[in-house]
Design a protein around this motif. Structure first.
Motif, short mmCIF file in Angstrom:
data_model
loop_
_atom_site.label_atom_id
_atom_site.label_comp_id
_atom_site.label_asym_id
_atom_site.label_seq_id
_atom_site.Cartn_x
_atom_site.Cartn_y
_atom_site.Cartn_z
N GLU A 20 96.09 -35.25 38.76
CA GLU A 20 96.83 -35.84 37.63
C GLU A 20 97.97 -34.93 37.19
OE1 GLU A 20 96.77 -38.76 36.14
OE2 GLU A 20 95.05 -39.57 37.22
N ILE A 21 97.70 -33.64 37.08
CA ILE A 21 98.73 -32.68 36.66
C ILE A 21 99.86 -32.64 37.69
CG2 ILE A 21 99.18 -30.23 36.16
CD1 ILE A 21 97.52 -31.79 33.97
N GLU A 22 99.51 -32.67 38.97
CA GLU A 22 100.51 -32.65 40.03
C GLU A 22 101.36 -33.91 40.07
OE1 GLU A 22 98.10 -29.90 43.28
OE2 GLU A 22 97.79 -32.07 43.28
N GLN A 23 100.81 -35.04 39.62
CA GLN A 23 101.53 -36.32 39.71
C GLN A 23 102.63 -36.49 38.66
OE1 GLN A 23 99.24 -39.98 40.60
NE2 GLN A 23 97.49 -38.59 40.69
N TYR A 24 102.66 -35.65 37.65
CA TYR A 24 103.75 -35.78 36.67
C TYR A 24 105.08 -35.58 37.38
CZ TYR A 24 100.95 -36.22 32.47
OH TYR A 24 100.11 -36.69 31.49
N GLN A 25 105.97 -36.57 37.23
CA GLN A 25 107.27 -36.49 37.87
C GLN A 25 108.12 -35.37 37.28
OE1 GLN A 25 109.20 -40.38 38.18
NE2 GLN A 25 107.18 -41.32 37.97
N LYS A 26 108.01 -35.21 35.97
CA LYS A 26 108.76 -34.18 35.25
C LYS A 26 107.75 -33.24 34.59
CE LYS A 26 112.42 -37.44 34.08
NZ LYS A 26 113.03 -38.14 32.94
N GLU A 27 107.81 -31.98 34.96
CA GLU A 27 106.85 -31.00 34.45
C GLU A 27 106.84 -30.95 32.93
OE1 GLU A 27 105.74 -26.27 34.98
OE2 GLU A 27 107.05 -27.25 36.44
N ALA A 38 97.89 -37.82 20.13
CA ALA A 38 97.90 -36.53 19.43
C ALA A 38 97.92 -35.31 20.36
CB ALA A 38 96.67 -36.44 18.52
N ASN A 39 97.37 -35.45 21.57
CA ASN A 39 97.27 -34.30 22.47
C ASN A 39 98.02 -34.56 23.76
OD1 ASN A 39 95.42 -32.67 20.88
ND2 ASN A 39 93.92 -34.25 21.32
N SER A 40 98.78 -33.57 24.18
CA SER A 40 99.49 -33.68 25.45
C SER A 40 98.52 -33.47 26.60
CB SER A 40 100.60 -32.62 25.51
OG SER A 40 100.03 -31.32 25.65
N ALA A 41 98.94 -33.87 27.79
CA ALA A 41 98.13 -33.66 28.99
C ALA A 41 97.94 -32.16 29.24
CB ALA A 41 98.78 -34.32 30.19
N GLY A 42 98.98 -31.38 29.00
CA GLY A 42 98.87 -29.94 29.19
C GLY A 42 97.82 -29.34 28.28
N ASN A 43 97.82 -29.74 27.01
CA ASN A 43 96.82 -29.22 26.09
C ASN A 43 95.41 -29.71 26.42
OD1 ASN A 43 99.43 -29.31 23.87
ND2 ASN A 43 98.25 -27.43 24.15
N LEU A 44 95.28 -30.96 26.86
CA LEU A 44 93.97 -31.45 27.27
C LEU A 44 93.46 -30.68 28.50
CD1 LEU A 44 94.39 -35.27 26.70
CD2 LEU A 44 92.89 -33.71 25.41
N CYS A 45 94.36 -30.34 29.40
CA CYS A 45 93.98 -29.54 30.57
C CYS A 45 93.48 -28.17 30.13
CB CYS A 45 95.19 -29.42 31.52
SG CYS A 45 94.86 -28.44 33.00
N LEU A 46 94.22 -27.53 29.23
CA LEU A 46 93.78 -26.22 28.72
C LEU A 46 92.44 -26.34 28.00
CD1 LEU A 46 97.17 -24.87 27.30
CD2 LEU A 46 95.97 -24.06 29.35
N LYS A 76 102.16 -24.34 24.35
CA LYS A 76 103.06 -25.34 24.92
C LYS A 76 103.78 -24.74 26.11
CE LYS A 76 102.09 -28.16 21.56
NZ LYS A 76 100.89 -28.92 21.78
N ASP A 77 104.20 -25.62 26.99
CA ASP A 77 105.07 -25.25 28.11
C ASP A 77 104.47 -24.22 29.06
OD1 ASP A 77 107.01 -27.05 27.14
OD2 ASP A 77 107.74 -25.53 25.74
N VAL A 78 103.16 -24.25 29.20
CA VAL A 78 102.52 -23.44 30.25
C VAL A 78 102.95 -24.06 31.57
CG1 VAL A 78 100.31 -22.73 31.25
CG2 VAL A 78 100.55 -22.93 28.74
N PRO A 79 103.46 -23.26 32.50
CA PRO A 79 103.92 -23.84 33.77
C PRO A 79 102.82 -24.60 34.50
CG PRO A 79 104.63 -21.55 33.56
CD PRO A 79 103.67 -21.81 32.43
N ARG A 80 103.22 -25.68 35.13
CA ARG A 80 102.28 -26.51 35.90
C ARG A 80 101.49 -25.66 36.89
NH1 ARG A 80 103.72 -32.08 38.03
NH2 ARG A 80 105.85 -31.36 37.72
N ARG A 145 100.69 -42.14 32.73
CA ARG A 145 101.25 -43.46 33.02
C ARG A 145 102.09 -44.01 31.88
NH1 ARG A 145 97.14 -47.29 34.33
NH2 ARG A 145 95.53 -45.99 33.43
N LEU A 146 101.81 -43.60 30.65
CA LEU A 146 102.59 -44.08 29.51
C LEU A 146 103.84 -43.25 29.23
CD1 LEU A 146 99.71 -44.85 27.00
CD2 LEU A 146 101.23 -46.53 28.06
N LEU A 147 103.74 -41.95 29.42
CA LEU A 147 104.81 -41.06 28.91
C LEU A 147 105.58 -40.30 29.98
CD1 LEU A 147 102.93 -39.65 25.79
CD2 LEU A 147 104.54 -41.57 25.90
N ASP A 148 105.18 -40.37 31.21
CA ASP A 148 105.91 -39.65 32.27
C ASP A 148 106.99 -40.56 32.83
OD1 ASP A 148 106.52 -37.53 34.02
OD2 ASP A 148 105.26 -38.39 35.59
#
Length: 149
Positions: A20-27, A38-46, A76-80, A145-148
């Protein structure tokens, strides 16, 4: 049998998290919060990395992992690439810990007092953690799927 099932599920879902993290078109879209989300994918991953490394790695595997839950939601903005390494390290920690447990260990009491309602065994807690992972994995999928865009 439960131990092998849990290993399979955690490995499958953590690999799906990497996908899922790899599939984001824009990091940078990993960090978007919008439209009542309320939570970004990056924060949910962390958060998932912190959760599993705490409740499986540190508590059961004695890895020495120290959690900072607040940072899981405020960084925020932890590299992929860094997120992916964290997930891969989590896969290793979870599998190493589970490999070290006996079937008898699974029926014993989880080291922390009553983390979740409904049960207190190691096996119960591991099932709960697997469900928690799946829950947030679904949120990440929808976020992508909604925000990328």
């Amino acid at each position: 049998m439960l131990k092998e099932s849990l290993k399979s599920l955690f490995t499958r879902d953590l690999n799906k998290l990497k996908s899922e993290i790899e599939q984001y078109q824009k990091e940078e879209n990993l960090w978007i919060v919008d439209k009542g989300i309320a939570n970004s994918a990056g924060n949910l991953c962390l958060h998932l990395v912190g959760n599993l490394n705490t409740f499986i790695g540190a508590e059961l595997g004695k890895t020495g992992y120290v959690r900072n839950r607040e940072l899981e939601f405020s960084l925020k903005d932890v590299p992929r690439a860094e997120l992916l390494v964290k997930v891969e390290d989590t896969i290793k920690a979870v599998n190493t810990t589970l490999d070290g447990l006996s079937e008898e260990d699974l029926s014993g009491d989880y080291p922390l007092v009553k983390i979740v309602a409904g049960g207190s065994s190691v096996g119960f807690m591991l099932v709960h953690l697997s469900i928690h992972l799946g829950y947030h994995l679904g949120q990440i999928n929808y976020h992508r799927r909604l925000l990328d865009i």
